[in-house]
Scaffold this active site. Structure first.
Site, PDB file in Angstrom:
ATOM      1  N   ASP A  25       0.889  -1.264  -0.089  1.00  0.00           N
ATOM      2  CA  ASP A  25       0.152   0.055  -0.007  1.00  0.00           C
ATOM      3  C   ASP A  25       1.030   1.383   0.106  1.00  0.00           C
ATOM      4  O   ASP A  25       1.903   1.217   0.551  1.00  0.00           O
ATOM      5  CB  ASP A  25      -1.034   0.064   1.365  1.00  0.00           C
ATOM      6  CG  ASP A  25      -0.330  -0.112   2.447  1.00  0.00           C
ATOM      7  OD1 ASP A  25       0.732  -0.747   2.635  1.00  0.00           O
ATOM      8  OD2 ASP A  25      -0.655   0.424   3.507  1.00  0.00           O
TER       9      ASP A  25
ATOM     10  N   GLU B   1      -1.043  -1.660   5.017  1.00  0.00           N
ATOM     11  CA  GLU B   1      -0.318  -1.922   6.364  1.00  0.00           C
ATOM     12  C   GLU B   1      -0.262  -0.734   6.946  1.00  0.00           C
ATOM     13  O   GLU B   1      -0.226  -0.468   8.290  1.00  0.00           O
ATOM     14  CB  GLU B   1       1.215  -2.258   5.878  1.00  0.00           C
ATOM     15  CG  GLU B   1       2.112  -2.525   7.050  1.00  0.00           C
ATOM     16  CD  GLU B   1       2.619  -1.244   7.934  1.00  0.00           C
ATOM     17  OE1 GLU B   1       2.586  -1.054   8.935  1.00  0.00           O
ATOM     18  OE2 GLU B   1       2.923  -0.159   7.119  1.00  0.00           O
TER      19      GLU B   1
HETATM   20 NI    NI Z   1       6.447   1.026   5.949  1.00  0.00          NI
END
Ligand code: NI
Length: 396
Positions: A79, A137
């Site tokens: 991401d 994340e």
């Molecule tokens: Ni990172």
């Protein structure tokens, strides 16, 4: 074993072109549709069995070695962040307001190159490699949980059951050539707390008729400072920070309630338990002593990221052999920041290591999450080499 560093080097232009493509087309958490699609296509082209939609936009690939053995999960986050890129790079983001400012574009590219190398060596592997390309994340992005937990809900650690894990982060706080592989805690666990102090509102000039939640809140902030100083051993680490206090509407009104928010950071599970318990006790106890009521919510954002001794010892050995010129750092605690790989490493023995990636001469030394963040792409070679070699050593 063949020289995996040279193999990683010979695949540099592939790794770099994948990284730059992901960099130009960044996607936010749980929206990694294009990225995940490319990952799936690249893995399938190698003949690796692929499952899409694991944890919304996550992709899982299974590579069976020639001989039976344990299952080793390799995790790469995909991401990007809601940041307007300001690097001026030729491969800068074409998705305005979204940027790979943490290096996850590099992680995804490293993962695909590692898949290429391990696929070419699958006859030498005793066990199964599970490639885990993880969404979101950086945050929950409107969901109940982040990417690691979302993939775990969808069974990423089962079928086949994962025995160990490896993961990495490019690290721009340190120069190219620095390699950090530590046993024990490496990143802090994070909690978010919300406290509501309920008193009794009234006139600012008639305090005896009210129950003042502002004074109560002040007492709680002071009392909470004793948690780290009096309840945590001086040899251990914790942070308790109040970052928001809200209450009141006018200079002459004692408000009905005050809300406070903040964060707790710890490494050791026992320290975490102590700090959270004392925080709840102090908050409700002080409130009750002041005639107020307290509602306390402590929400775990992520546990501490703790490396298993056995897996980390192997990666340390591999790192010294495969990257002999590198500066090897095996010191424990690294940062009070958090990382959701910690959820997986609560369940399986894992090693999360750091690859130094800044280059001051080339002005590639802005910190993570900065609009000018960029790293020295030679770090990708170190990441590919160490990850591939560690897998070969563990599944020997
Ligand atoms: Ni990172």
């Amino acid at each position: 074993m063949t020289d995996l560093f040279n193999e990683a080097k010979s695949l540099f232009s592939y790794t770099q072109s994948m990284r730059r493509d992901f960099h130009m087309h960044p996607e936010l958490g749980f929206n990694e549709i294009r990225t995940g699609g490319i990952v799936a296509k690249e893995l399938e082209a190698l003949g690796i069995e692929v499952t899409k939609g694991v944890g919304k936009t996550g992709v899982v690939g299974l590579l069976e070695g020639a001989k039976p053995g344990p299952t080793l999960l390799l995790r790469f986050d995909m991401d990007a962040l809601p940041i307007l890129e300001d690097t001026g790079a030729e491969y800068a983001s074409q998705n305005s307001g979204v940027m790979h400012a943490c290096g996850h574009d590099g992680h995804t590219a490293i993962g695909l190159t590692v898949a290429k190398i391990l696929n070419a060596h699958k006859n030498e592997l005793a066990g199964t490699v599970k490639f885990c390309f993880q969404p979101s994340e950086e945050g929950f992005n409107g969901e109940e949980v982040g990417g690691a937990e979302m993939m775990m809900k969808d069974g990423v650690l089962d079928n086949p059951k994962v025995d160990m894990s490896l993961s990495l982060h490019l690290w721009n706080e340190k120069p190219l050539g620095w390699i950090h592989v530590a046993k024990g805690p490496v990143m802090a666990g994070a909690e978010e707390f919300k406290v509501k102090i309920i008193g009794k509102g009234g006139h600012g000039a008639i305090p005896e008729a009210a129950i003042d939640p502002v004074v109560c809140a002040a007492q709680i902030v002071s009392a909470a400072q004793t948690i780290v100083s009096r309840n945590v051993s001086p040899t251990q680490t914790a942070v308790v920070s109040f970052t928001m206090i809200n209450g009141g509407t006018a200079f002459n009104i004692i408000p009905q309630e005050v809300t406070m928010e903040g964060t707790i950071r710890t490494f050791e599970p026992r320290v975490r338990e102590t700090v959270v318990r004392r925080f709840e006790e102090l908050t409700t106890g002080v409130a009750s002593a002041m005639g107020c009521q307290a509602e306390v919510k402590v929400k775990r954002i992520s546990p501490a990221l703790i490396n298993a001794d056995d897996v980390s010892a192997k990666v340390q050995e591999t790192a010294r052999r495969i990257l002999p010129q590198a500066e090897h750092d095996n010191s424990p605690y690294l940062t009070m920041g958090a990382e959701d790989m910690a959820f997986m490493q609560e369940k399986v023995n894992g090693c999360y290591f750091f690859i130094g990636s800044n280059n001051t001469e080339k002005h590639l030394d802005y910190g993570h999450h900065h609009p000018k963040f960029d790293f020295d792409e030679q770090a990708l070679v170190n990441g590919v080499a160490l990850m591939s070699a560690a897998v070969m050593d563990i599944l020997k």
